[in-house]
Design a protein around this motif. Structure first.
Motif, mmCIF file in Angstrom:
data_model
loop_
_atom_site.group_PDB
_atom_site.id
_atom_site.type_symbol
_atom_site.label_atom_id
_atom_site.label_comp_id
_atom_site.label_asym_id
_atom_site.label_seq_id
_atom_site.Cartn_x
_atom_site.Cartn_y
_atom_site.Cartn_z
ATOM 1 N N VAL A 148 22.304 -20.814 -5.670
ATOM 2 C CA VAL A 148 21.233 -20.076 -5.009
ATOM 3 C C VAL A 148 20.371 -21.053 -4.233
ATOM 4 N N LYS A 149 20.223 -20.825 -2.946
ATOM 5 C CA LYS A 149 19.458 -21.750 -2.111
ATOM 6 C C LYS A 149 17.961 -21.464 -2.146
ATOM 7 N N HIS A 150 17.598 -20.177 -2.203
ATOM 8 C CA HIS A 150 16.188 -19.801 -2.140
ATOM 9 C C HIS A 150 15.785 -19.008 -3.384
ATOM 10 N N ILE A 151 14.627 -19.369 -3.940
ATOM 11 C CA ILE A 151 14.015 -18.608 -5.027
ATOM 12 C C ILE A 151 12.665 -18.106 -4.520
ATOM 13 N N PHE A 175 0.166 -23.023 -8.386
ATOM 14 C CA PHE A 175 1.327 -23.726 -7.831
ATOM 15 C C PHE A 175 1.856 -24.796 -8.781
ATOM 16 N N ASP A 176 0.950 -25.474 -9.490
ATOM 17 C CA ASP A 176 1.400 -26.504 -10.435
ATOM 18 C C ASP A 176 2.204 -25.893 -11.589
ATOM 19 N N THR A 177 1.881 -24.656 -11.959
ATOM 20 C CA THR A 177 2.641 -23.985 -13.012
ATOM 21 C C THR A 177 4.111 -23.877 -12.622
ATOM 22 N N TYR A 178 4.354 -23.465 -11.394
ATOM 23 C CA TYR A 178 5.738 -23.349 -10.922
ATOM 24 C C TYR A 178 6.389 -24.721 -10.763
ATOM 25 N N ALA A 179 5.606 -25.693 -10.306
ATOM 26 C CA ALA A 179 6.166 -27.036 -10.137
ATOM 27 C C ALA A 179 6.594 -27.626 -11.478
ATOM 28 N N ARG A 180 5.857 -27.318 -12.547
ATOM 29 C CA ARG A 180 6.154 -27.877 -13.872
ATOM 30 C C ARG A 180 7.216 -27.084 -14.624
ATOM 31 N N LYS A 181 7.170 -25.778 -14.506
ATOM 32 C CA LYS A 181 7.973 -24.930 -15.382
ATOM 33 C C LYS A 181 9.277 -24.431 -14.763
ATOM 34 N N LEU A 182 9.346 -24.368 -13.453
ATOM 35 C CA LEU A 182 10.559 -23.851 -12.818
ATOM 36 C C LEU A 182 11.520 -25.005 -12.540
ATOM 37 N N LYS A 183 12.730 -24.879 -13.052
ATOM 38 C CA LYS A 183 13.725 -25.944 -12.897
ATOM 39 C C LYS A 183 14.506 -25.738 -11.606
ATOM 40 N N LEU A 184 13.900 -26.167 -10.508
ATOM 41 C CA LEU A 184 14.556 -26.022 -9.212
ATOM 42 C C LEU A 184 15.701 -27.016 -9.078
ATOM 43 N N ARG A 185 16.755 -26.573 -8.431
ATOM 44 C CA ARG A 185 17.892 -27.440 -8.170
ATOM 45 C C ARG A 185 17.646 -28.242 -6.888
ATOM 46 N N SER A 186 18.465 -29.253 -6.691
ATOM 47 C CA SER A 186 18.337 -30.090 -5.504
ATOM 48 C C SER A 186 18.451 -29.256 -4.241
ATOM 49 N N GLU A 187 17.538 -29.494 -3.324
ATOM 50 C CA GLU A 187 17.498 -28.809 -2.021
ATOM 51 C C GLU A 187 17.090 -27.343 -2.113
ATOM 52 N N GLN A 188 16.755 -26.869 -3.305
ATOM 53 C CA GLN A 188 16.370 -25.461 -3.436
ATOM 54 C C GLN A 188 14.951 -25.252 -2.886
ATOM 55 N N GLN A 189 14.769 -24.121 -2.203
ATOM 56 C CA GLN A 189 13.488 -23.797 -1.582
ATOM 57 C C GLN A 189 12.792 -22.708 -2.399
ATOM 58 N N GLU A 232 0.692 -29.017 -0.244
ATOM 59 C CA GLU A 232 1.176 -30.012 0.713
ATOM 60 C C GLU A 232 2.084 -31.066 0.078
ATOM 61 N N ARG A 233 1.920 -31.319 -1.219
ATOM 62 C CA ARG A 233 2.786 -32.336 -1.850
ATOM 63 C C ARG A 233 4.118 -31.775 -2.294
ATOM 64 N N TYR A 234 4.302 -30.481 -2.135
ATOM 65 C CA TYR A 234 5.572 -29.855 -2.484
ATOM 66 C C TYR A 234 6.286 -29.453 -1.190
ATOM 67 N N ASN A 235 7.180 -30.270 -0.715
ATOM 68 C CA ASN A 235 7.811 -30.034 0.581
ATOM 69 C C ASN A 235 8.679 -28.776 0.618
ATOM 70 N N LEU A 257 17.370 -15.314 -4.628
ATOM 71 C CA LEU A 257 16.860 -14.317 -5.566
ATOM 72 C C LEU A 257 15.361 -14.141 -5.372
ATOM 73 N N HIS A 258 14.917 -12.910 -5.586
ATOM 74 C CA HIS A 258 13.512 -12.558 -5.397
ATOM 75 C C HIS A 258 12.984 -11.918 -6.674
ATOM 76 N N PHE A 259 11.727 -12.245 -7.021
ATOM 77 C CA PHE A 259 11.086 -11.695 -8.208
ATOM 78 C C PHE A 259 9.628 -11.376 -7.876
ATOM 79 N N HIS A 260 9.060 -10.435 -8.607
ATOM 80 C CA HIS A 260 7.616 -10.173 -8.511
ATOM 81 C C HIS A 260 7.240 -9.359 -9.746
ATOM 82 N N ILE A 261 6.299 -9.865 -10.543
ATOM 83 C CA ILE A 261 6.017 -9.212 -11.828
ATOM 84 C C ILE A 261 4.737 -8.394 -11.836
#
Length: 385
Positions: free
Chosen positions: A220-223, A248-262, A37-40, A185-189
């Motif tokens: 890229v708008k969506h990851i 979810f916190d792992t992605y919030a900390r480690k993924l360098k999302l750009r402005s407005e990226q979803q 919920e804290r990640y819009n 871009l889409h990924f799944h490991i």
């Protein structure tokens, strides 16, 4: 009741069948909501391939999730359950024309495209409908996952996705197509991943690829990072809810999302595994020279994971309080691989005892077959029995 099971009610139902504890499902969904919920800009899509039970899908939909589909049938199931078309993503390495047309007609959010030939077909079919298909490209990141070999998907040797070396060419190809809109871009490991380091490795790879694309002025708008979060099969009561916060916190900390990226996730197993159990009865207790077998009326046709992946599921005797004895729990199918577990301790078993095979809510009922001309298992929820 024994543990979380209403045993007296379950005894009245013809076995084998799946029992879904909807209170566990709802608790799981609340935890996902609390963790995101804290990640819009986080969007969670439920992977319908894990379980498409018609009683569970509306509950998941009501929690605000989107749907991740890998077939036309799953798209139909998602729409029937109420998932909004603009929250449906369509993945899969082999989409047929009728499935693509269904997705176009339904105006789903996007296709996760896995090859140039697929992209060309989608473009041509969209042109005949005078519409534009939104696409994300599934990139094979060549990132390994600490899981079973049959459920890894992010290595170069796997059939899934587009090679990283071809990424820019495919994006440029899409830009030249009038009926394609490249959005991400889409990924799944892989699946049943419990080591957050695997997800960190994916984040690092995505960060590298984004930097590479920006050197060519590609935004890229969506990851979409897929899913893969595992569950605790050994202790389903002790750990009913997976560690969504860490995930979810792992992605919030480690993924360098750009402005407005979803950022999009596709969770399946982690949502439904712990709420489901396969309920079966003991037909016979057979004593051999060196072991004894608890022969049950469920088989690999009802739950194939142990035979296919050598997967572990906790097994409990719901109707016995006798001292423990050691058994191989096996089914009636004419295959030597029809074994649920070997040399496990259960409360002493007898004919008619009710057995629960736990953590079977994901890839259980949905993978059932009619081999040996057997009936498909029914599925019942806590709400309806």
């Amino acid at each position: 009741m024994k543990g979380p099971f209403p045993v007296e009610k379950l005894l009245k139902i013809e076995t084998p069948f799946y029992y879904y504890d909807t209170s566990v499902l709802r608790e799981t969904l609340r935890e996902i909501q609390n963790s995101t919920e804290r990640y819009n800009n986080f969007h969670v899509h439920y992977a319908i391939k894990a379980n498409a039970n018609q009683h569970l899908l509306p509950i998941i939909c009501a929690a605000g999730m989107g749907a991740d589909c890998v077939s036309g049938g799953e798209i139909k199931a998602a729409l029937h359950a109420g998932f909004p078309a603009d929250k449906i993503v369509f993945a899969g390495v082999g989409k047929s024309d009728w499935e693509i047309n269904l997705a176009l007609e339904s105006n789903i959010f996007c296709f996760n495209v896995e090859s140039i030939p697929e992209l060309e077909v989608i473009n041509n079919l969209a042109a005949t409908k005078n519409t534009v298909a939104r696409v994300c490209f599934r990139i094979n990141p060549d990132v390994g996952a600490h899981t079973h070999a049959n459920i890894t998907t992010g290595l170069a040797e796997n059939k899934f996705g587009i090679a990283m070396s071809d990424m820019e060419e495919v994006i440029e190809r899409a830009a030249s197509m009038e009926n394609i809109s490249f959005i991400g871009l889409h990924f799944h490991i892989g699946s049943q991943i419990l080591d957050m380091a695997d997800f960190e490795a994916l984040c690092n790879r995505i960060n590298e690829l984004q930097t590479q694309l920006e050197l060519h002025h590609i935004q890229v708008k969506h990851i979409n990072v897929g899913g893969g979060l595992g569950v605790n099969y050994a202790h389903p009561d002790k750990e009913r809810i997976p560690n969504f916060k860490a995930y979810f916190d792992t992605y919030a900390r480690k993924l360098k999302l750009r402005s407005e990226q979803q950022l999009h996730f596709e969770l399946g197993r982690a949502v439904v595994a712990q709420c489901g159990s396969l309920i079966t009865r003991i037909l016979y207790v057979k004593k051999g020279s060196s072991k004894q077998f608890a022969i049950v009326d469920a088989g690999m046709t009802d739950l194939i994971r142990p035979a296919l992946y050598q997967a572990f599921h906790k097994i409990e005797n719901l109707t016995s309080e006798e001292p423990y004895q050691t058994y191989d729990v096996v089914g009636p199918i004419c295959e030597s691989s029809d074994v649920f577990a070997k040399a496990i301790d259960l409360n002493a078993c007898k004919r008619g005892d009710l057995i629960a095979i736990r953590s079977a809510g994901a890839y259980g009922e949905i993978m059932a077959s009619q081999y040996n001309c057997r009936k498909l298992p029914a599925g019942y929820t806590k709400d309806e029995i």
